[in-house]
Design a protein around this motif. Structure first.
Motif: not given
Length: 238
Positions: A39-45, A47-56, A146-150
């Motif tokens: 979860q969260g905000k920014g391009p590293k989530t 959800k965001s990567q799926l929205e950008q069209g990353t094929e998974v 707050m940083v993107p990842r654990g």
């Protein structure tokens, strides 16, 4: 050779990476693993990567993050599988004194006395800032980094750039240079459930199902427990 693309968040990653070679050997499926926050905000989530069209083909992330993906229409109906649960805990740099987090009052005092607190801006960090801080009267009094990842938070801790980190146990005990203090008290605890699901646009759904069946099988129980998580998959031996 059959291929499969997985996008995974940090919490389940240590167990996943431990068992992945066996899955590839036993099935002949070559897996490409991508990384993203639950979860969260920014391009590293994720959800965001799926929205950008990353094929998974498969996503592995917290239940909270999965619910967001389901709501957004990214997940194949009925493909969700629970893999393991893990509590939130505090961590310090290896060799540093361990503060008291054994009770709610002790945790509150520790947070107030920590000049450099760091947390992932994903499920655990969102829970701490939105639920725990207001509950303990700490909103506006404690300002964590707050940083993107654990792994970003544990890296800062190991480098001496933070004094205390809070995150899933599995993202603490697997990282070099940091030490687990203790899980958070039950009254403010969040036990995250990590799940696997097939993406609706998956190019390799059959291989995706094989991976999920493998992850919920007894063959991954040992690795899950060693990563500080509790396995919950259907069909596991008690």
């Amino acid at each position: 050779m059959d291929k499969l693309t997985v996008m995974i968040s940090g919490g389940f990653s240590p167990a996943y990476r431990a068992v992945l070679p066996e899955f590839e050997r036993s099935t002949g499926v070559a897996v490409t693993t991508l990384s993203g926050a639950s979860q969260g905000k920014g391009p590293k989530t994720i959800k965001s990567q799926l929205e950008q069209g990353t094929e998974v083909d498969v996503v592995i992330l917290s239940r909270e993050g999965l619910n967001e993906l389901i709501a957004a229409g990214y997940i194949a109906t009925g493909s969700e599988a629970e893999l393991a649960s893990v509590p939130l805990a505090a961590a310090v740099r290896k060799g540093s004194p361990k503060p008291d987090v054994s009770t709610v009052d002790a945790l509150k005092q520790t947070l107030l006395n920590t000049p450099r607190l760091v947390m992932p801006a994903s499920t655990g960090g969102i829970y701490m800032t939105d639920v725990v801080f207001p509950k303990l009267g700490l909103a506006g009094k404690v300002t964590p980094k707050m940083v993107p990842r654990g792994t970003d938070s544990t890296d800062m801790l190991a480098a001496g750039e933070a004094d205390l980190a809070i995150g899933p146990v599995s993202e603490i005990i697997s990282q070099p240079g940091v030490e687990l203090v203790a899980p958070l008290p039950d009254e403010v605890q969040l036990v995250q459930m990590f799940t696997a699901s097939i993406v609706k646009t998956a190019h390799n759904p059959e291989q995706a199902r094989k991976l999920i069946e493998f992850l919920v099988s007894d063959r991954t129980t040992k690795a899950i427990k060693e990563s500080g998580m509790q396995p919950v998959g259907i069909g596991r031996k008690p």
